[in-house]
Design a protein around this motif. Structure first.
Motif, PDB file in Angstrom:
ATOM      1  N   GLY A  90       0.788  -1.231   0.000  1.00 63.27           N
ATOM      2  CA  GLY A  90       0.000   0.000   0.000  1.00 63.27           C
ATOM      3  C   GLY A  90       0.820   1.281   0.000  1.00 63.27           C
ATOM      4  O   GLY A  90       0.302   2.342  -0.333  1.00 63.27           O
ATOM      5  N   VAL A  95      -0.462   4.033   5.515  1.00 65.45           N
ATOM      6  CA  VAL A  95      -1.424   3.241   4.741  1.00 65.45           C
ATOM      7  C   VAL A  95      -2.725   3.080   5.536  1.00 65.45           C
ATOM      8  O   VAL A  95      -3.825   3.188   4.985  1.00 65.45           O
ATOM      9  CB  VAL A  95      -0.819   1.869   4.367  1.00 65.45           C
ATOM     10  N   PRO A 132      -5.346  -1.439   0.488  1.00 67.09           N
ATOM     11  CA  PRO A 132      -3.954  -1.832   0.150  1.00 67.09           C
ATOM     12  C   PRO A 132      -3.877  -3.091  -0.704  1.00 67.09           C
ATOM     13  O   PRO A 132      -2.809  -3.406  -1.239  1.00 67.09           O
ATOM     14  CB  PRO A 132      -3.297  -2.078   1.520  1.00 67.09           C
TER      15      PRO A 132
END
Ligand SMILES: [Mg+2]
Length: 317
Positions: free
Chosen positions: A162, A241, A254
């Motif tokens: 991600g 992320v 992600p």
């Protein structure tokens, strides 16, 4: 282009360094000639990066040279191959010496660190695109592949996922500080070449995560004729992320972002992943198990199980 422009290009891309396997004939003749040791086989992969599709227009060439090689080295890593040679074709709208100088410097810096030698290429005029073909060596009849995951195998992932997706968002917003971890993941990814070689005798299957975890793991599952469930809470995620997931209200974000270039691989049930000593700082996470039930699913912390089969598709964004 004039003859003098071509000679300038030769100046940037003539490989004067002594690293890498010496070809019988390298750059400068009509073909390169390569000797392959009799106990080894050649692994070959080609990738094209197109301006505005695979990288943002006006991307800094000091990262682009690294990235075009990194994404190709990642494919060699996914098969467990040792990098050896490459050919490079660049299409440029106009002759741009500073651009070529910067691009070639970043390309050769990464090539040198993997003892990879440039043995040929081409330069043409047109919309910016870059095509690289890499060649690596494998011991005869040994390789990692997508089609050999086995029922009950554990599914593992190197590094994090991600971050390149977050980095792309930051690049689109105009951020350019390479000290930012997410931007570095997007602009200067690290191909997991050493890990691929470590896994050669151990993993039952392997792929590099270029189009997103769900898309790439799905390739392995389809090729192997098996399915899998991964656990969302086992995904290796950094704080940046996690913040993006909250922002988008998407716990699976992600899994569908591309450009991470980590390795996703399977090990037999009970087999240990490479040790911390072998990995030299790279983390490995177990994220799920190979199952008989076809398709890819993800289990969420609340117990829900969702189908998961989307990824980055260059033609259907
Ligand atoms: Mg690949």
């Amino acid at each position: 282009m004039s003859v003098s422009e071509f000679s300038l290009i030769n100046e940037f891309f003539t490989d004067t360094a002594t690293f890498g396997l010496t070809p019988v004939i390298g750059i400068g003749d009509d073909c390169a000639i390569l000797d392959i040791p009799s106990d080894q086989q050649l692994a070959v992969s080609t990738d094209t990066l197109v301006d505005g599709v695979h990288f943002l227009s006006d991307s800094d060439p000091c990262y682009l040279g690294h990235k075009v090689l990194a994404v190709n080295l990642s494919d060699l890593a996914a098969m467990g191959a040792t990098p050896a040679w490459a050919t490079l074709s660049i299409t440029l709208p106009e002759m741009d010496a500073p651009w070529l100088r910067s691009f070639s410097q970043s390309f050769f810096a990464l090539a040198k660190s993997h003892a990879l030698r440039l043995i040929g290429g081409d330069t043409t005029r047109g919309p910016l695109s870059i095509t690289l073909t890499v060649m690596g060596l494998l011991p005869k009849n040994k390789r990692l592949s997508r089609s050999t995951a086995q029922l009950g195998d554990g599914i593992y992932l190197s590094g994090n996922v991600g971050n390149a997706g977050v980095g792309l968002q930051k690049a689109k917003m105009g951020f350019s500080d390479i000290a930012d971890h997410d931007l570095a993941c997007y602009l200067k990814p690290t191909p997991r070449v050493a890990l691929g070689q470590l896994l050669l005798e151990r993993a039952t299957s392997c792929i590099d995560v270029s189009d997103g975890l769900s898309a790439d793991l799905s390739h392995v599952l389809r090729a192997s004729g098996v399915g899998a469930t991964i656990e969302q809470q086992l995904l290796p995620l950094t704080e940046s992320v996690r913040q993006q997931m909250v922002l988008l209200d998407d716990p699976l974000w992600p899994c569908s972002t591309g450009d991470d270039y980590e390795l996703c691989f399977t090990l037999p049930a009970g087999a240990a992943p490479p040790s911390a000593d072998e990995l030299q700082g790279l983390s490995i996470s177990k994220i799920g198990v190979i199952e008989q039930n076809l398709g890819l699913r993800v289990s969420l912390p609340n117990g829900d199980i969702w189908p998961l089969d989307k990824g980055y598709d260059h033609f259907n964004e």
